[in-house]
Design a protein around this motif. Structure first.
Motif, PDB file in Angstrom:
ATOM      1  N   ARG A  83       0.824  -1.205   0.000  1.00  0.00           N
ATOM      2  CA  ARG A  83       0.000   0.000   0.000  1.00  0.00           C
ATOM      3  C   ARG A  83       0.864   1.263   0.000  1.00  0.00           C
ATOM      4  O   ARG A  83       2.090   1.189   0.132  1.00  0.00           O
ATOM      5  CB  ARG A  83      -0.921  -0.006   1.229  1.00  0.00           C
ATOM      6  N   LEU A  84       0.178   2.365  -0.149  1.00  0.00           N
ATOM      7  CA  LEU A  84       0.867   3.653  -0.151  1.00  0.00           C
ATOM      8  C   LEU A  84       0.295   4.509   0.967  1.00  0.00           C
ATOM      9  O   LEU A  84      -0.906   4.823   0.974  1.00  0.00           O
ATOM     10  CB  LEU A  84       0.658   4.359  -1.501  1.00  0.00           C
ATOM     11  N   ASP A  85       1.167   4.857   1.923  1.00  0.00           N
ATOM     12  CA  ASP A  85       0.746   5.752   2.995  1.00  0.00           C
ATOM     13  C   ASP A  85       0.905   7.192   2.529  1.00  0.00           C
ATOM     14  O   ASP A  85       1.887   7.529   1.852  1.00  0.00           O
ATOM     15  CB  ASP A  85       1.602   5.546   4.253  1.00  0.00           C
ATOM     16  N   VAL A  86      -0.054   8.009   2.882  1.00  0.00           N
ATOM     17  CA  VAL A  86      -0.039   9.409   2.440  1.00  0.00           C
ATOM     18  C   VAL A  86       0.070  10.325   3.651  1.00  0.00           C
ATOM     19  O   VAL A  86      -0.641  10.140   4.639  1.00  0.00           O
ATOM     20  CB  VAL A  86      -1.323   9.761   1.657  1.00  0.00           C
ATOM     21  N   GLU A  87       0.957  11.285   3.562  1.00  0.00           N
ATOM     22  CA  GLU A  87       1.089  12.325   4.592  1.00  0.00           C
ATOM     23  C   GLU A  87       0.629  13.646   3.994  1.00  0.00           C
ATOM     24  O   GLU A  87       1.079  14.024   2.904  1.00  0.00           O
ATOM     25  CB  GLU A  87       2.563  12.540   4.969  1.00  0.00           C
ATOM     26  N   LEU A  88      -0.251  14.315   4.715  1.00  0.00           N
ATOM     27  CA  LEU A  88      -0.686  15.642   4.284  1.00  0.00           C
ATOM     28  C   LEU A  88      -0.151  16.663   5.274  1.00  0.00           C
ATOM     29  O   LEU A  88      -0.303  16.489   6.483  1.00  0.00           O
ATOM     30  CB  LEU A  88      -2.215  15.724   4.253  1.00  0.00           C
ATOM     31  N   HIS A  89       0.471  17.721   4.766  1.00  0.00           N
ATOM     32  CA  HIS A  89       0.996  18.795   5.621  1.00  0.00           C
ATOM     33  C   HIS A  89       0.252  20.075   5.268  1.00  0.00           C
ATOM     34  O   HIS A  89       0.342  20.551   4.128  1.00  0.00           O
ATOM     35  CB  HIS A  89       2.495  18.958   5.401  1.00  0.00           C
ATOM     36  N   VAL A  90      -0.480  20.585   6.255  1.00  0.00           N
ATOM     37  CA  VAL A  90      -1.338  21.733   5.963  1.00  0.00           C
ATOM     38  C   VAL A  90      -1.154  22.856   6.962  1.00  0.00           C
ATOM     39  O   VAL A  90      -0.662  22.672   8.071  1.00  0.00           O
ATOM     40  CB  VAL A  90      -2.831  21.323   5.933  1.00  0.00           C
ATOM     41  N   VAL A  91      -1.596  24.014   6.506  1.00  0.00           N
ATOM     42  CA  VAL A  91      -1.646  25.213   7.327  1.00  0.00           C
ATOM     43  C   VAL A  91      -3.108  25.642   7.370  1.00  0.00           C
ATOM     44  O   VAL A  91      -3.771  25.658   6.333  1.00  0.00           O
ATOM     45  CB  VAL A  91      -0.803  26.340   6.679  1.00  0.00           C
ATOM     46  N   ALA A  92      -3.586  25.979   8.545  1.00  0.00           N
ATOM     47  CA  ALA A  92      -4.987  26.392   8.686  1.00  0.00           C
ATOM     48  C   ALA A  92      -5.054  27.882   8.957  1.00  0.00           C
ATOM     49  O   ALA A  92      -4.176  28.464   9.599  1.00  0.00           O
ATOM     50  CB  ALA A  92      -5.644  25.630   9.836  1.00  0.00           C
ATOM     51  N   GLU A  93      -6.102  28.503   8.443  1.00  0.00           N
ATOM     52  CA  GLU A  93      -6.286  29.939   8.646  1.00  0.00           C
ATOM     53  C   GLU A  93      -7.000  30.183   9.974  1.00  0.00           C
ATOM     54  O   GLU A  93      -7.925  29.455  10.338  1.00  0.00           O
ATOM     55  CB  GLU A  93      -7.099  30.506   7.486  1.00  0.00           C
ATOM     56  N   TRP A  94      -6.560  31.222  10.672  1.00  0.00           N
ATOM     57  CA  TRP A  94      -7.157  31.564  11.970  1.00  0.00           C
ATOM     58  C   TRP A  94      -8.508  32.272  11.801  1.00  0.00           C
ATOM     59  O   TRP A  94      -8.615  33.141  10.935  1.00  0.00           O
ATOM     60  CB  TRP A  94      -6.197  32.476  12.745  1.00  0.00           C
ATOM     61  N   PRO A  95      -9.461  31.973  12.655  1.00  0.00           N
ATOM     62  CA  PRO A  95      -9.483  30.862  13.607  1.00  0.00           C
ATOM     63  C   PRO A  95      -9.956  29.585  12.927  1.00  0.00           C
ATOM     64  O   PRO A  95     -10.968  29.589  12.232  1.00  0.00           O
ATOM     65  CB  PRO A  95     -10.510  31.317  14.642  1.00  0.00           C
ATOM     66  N   PRO A  96      -9.222  28.501  13.117  1.00  0.00           N
ATOM     67  CA  PRO A  96      -9.594  27.280  12.407  1.00  0.00           C
ATOM     68  C   PRO A  96     -10.712  26.532  13.131  1.00  0.00           C
ATOM     69  O   PRO A  96     -10.978  26.780  14.307  1.00  0.00           O
ATOM     70  CB  PRO A  96      -8.307  26.461  12.426  1.00  0.00           C
ATOM     71  N   GLU A  97     -11.340  25.636  12.432  1.00  0.00           N
ATOM     72  CA  GLU A  97     -12.278  24.706  13.069  1.00  0.00           C
ATOM     73  C   GLU A  97     -11.454  23.744  13.918  1.00  0.00           C
ATOM     74  O   GLU A  97     -10.213  23.726  13.810  1.00  0.00           O
ATOM     75  CB  GLU A  97     -13.037  23.941  11.994  1.00  0.00           C
ATOM     76  N   PRO A  98     -12.086  22.919  14.752  1.00  0.00           N
ATOM     77  CA  PRO A  98     -11.326  21.910  15.498  1.00  0.00           C
ATOM     78  C   PRO A  98     -10.439  21.104  14.558  1.00  0.00           C
ATOM     79  O   PRO A  98     -10.904  20.584  13.536  1.00  0.00           O
ATOM     80  CB  PRO A  98     -12.410  21.055  16.136  1.00  0.00           C
ATOM     81  N   LEU A  99      -9.170  21.038  14.886  1.00  0.00           N
ATOM     82  CA  LEU A  99      -8.194  20.493  13.942  1.00  0.00           C
ATOM     83  C   LEU A  99      -8.385  19.002  13.706  1.00  0.00           C
ATOM     84  O   LEU A  99      -8.092  18.500  12.618  1.00  0.00           O
ATOM     85  CB  LEU A  99      -6.775  20.790  14.449  1.00  0.00           C
ATOM     86  N   GLN A 100      -8.852  18.285  14.713  1.00  0.00           N
ATOM     87  CA  GLN A 100      -9.094  16.858  14.494  1.00  0.00           C
ATOM     88  C   GLN A 100     -10.220  16.654  13.493  1.00  0.00           C
ATOM     89  O   GLN A 100     -10.209  15.718  12.694  1.00  0.00           O
ATOM     90  CB  GLN A 100      -9.425  16.175  15.818  1.00  0.00           C
TER      91      GLN A 100
END
Lengths: 119, 158
Positions: free
Chosen positions: A59-76
């Motif tokens: 399989r292929l594991d995927v990593e996503l790296h993101v930046v959220a704009e303030w104020p963000p929703e709950p990050l989970q």
């Protein structure tokens, strides 16, 4: 000079493209390649920022790296939605069997107008 | 407090600050389908931005921190939003230390309490961590008409 032959994209690149679209589909979220630009996937002549695809057995594991704009929703909640979008897209494209774990890293929170939010 | 001591979450004034919490950088939040990682820097930034939302807070950071911060920001190494903020993050909990400058005329205990509530609300709501304590040190008062520092210039390079 022979014409450059365009090879069909690998599963890795296809998943990276789907991940890129999943991030772009979110409001107030952007991809980040990191300070040293290491969180990228090569797709021909371009780089897909914020996405890393790693082989894990079959399989292929995927990593996503993101930046959220303030104020963000709950990050989970944000992470779960990104994961869900990618899984759904992968199933539509027949890539479910290849998709492994989807790890989401929230690397920064930025105010609107900051250069940190990549679009 | 008038003597500059910190005010803890339960309202009792203490001369010294935070209880040590096991620190793990980027502790992942696991699910069956993958992990979610929230870096300590994000928690720090959330706390700092939350504190700045409170009316009466002029700036974060003490005198030396602000001086150093203005230098590091000019060369693109610092971030005004995390100046004066430090966090200790565990797997499920976080402790926050803040140094603030409050506008003259505001009630210091009321502003401190508002900062505490806002930081807890934002950190818990956004990161899912439980905030065990918010220590606030009021380092200075801002008087309107004081010579304002130049805002930090945005970095010219990424």
């Amino acid at each position: 000079m022979p014409e450059r032959v365009q090879r069909p994209a690998s599963g890795r690149v296809l998943l990276a493209r789907l991940a890129e679209r999943a991030i772009a589909a979110q409001d107030a979220v952007g991809a980040t390649a990191g300070r040293d630009g290491r969180w990228v996937t090569a797709d021909g002549d371009r780089l897909i920022d914020g996405v890393v695809v790693v082989a894990a057995g079959r399989r292929l594991d995927v990593e996503l790296h993101v930046v959220a704009e303030w104020p963000p929703e709950p990050l989970q909640q944000l992470a779960a939605r990104l994961r869900g979008e990618l899984e759904l897209s992968a199933s539509y494209c027949g890539l479910s069997d290849q998709l492994g774990d989807v790890d989401v890293a929230i690397d920064d929170v930025c105010e609107r107008g900051d250069t940190g939010v990549v679009r | 407090m008038a003597d500059g001591s910190s005010i803890t979450k339960d309202g009792a004034a203490l001369a010294s600050s935070s209880i040590a919490v096991t620190h793990r950088d980027s502790e992942p939040l696991s699910s069956a389908k993958g992990q979610t990682t929230i870096t300590d820097g994000v928690v720090t930034k959330v706390a700092g931005l939350a504190a700045r939302e409170v009316p009466g807070v002029y700036e974060l950071g003490g005198g030396t921190a602000r001086t150093i911060g203005s230098v590091t920001q000019k060369v693109g190494l610092g971030d005004a939003r995390t100046q004066g903020v430090s966090v200790e993050v565990g797997q499920r909990e976080a402790a926050v230390d803040l140094t603030v400058v409050i506008e003259y005329g505001e009630s210091i205990p009321q502003v401190a309490e508002a900062v505490r509530n806002q930081v807890i609300k934002r950190v818990e709501g956004i990161t899912g961590l439980s905030v065990t304590e918010v220590n606030i040190t009021v380092n200075d008062l801002y008087f309107p008409g004081d010579h304002d520092e130049q805002p930090p210039a945005p970095p010219r390079v990424a």
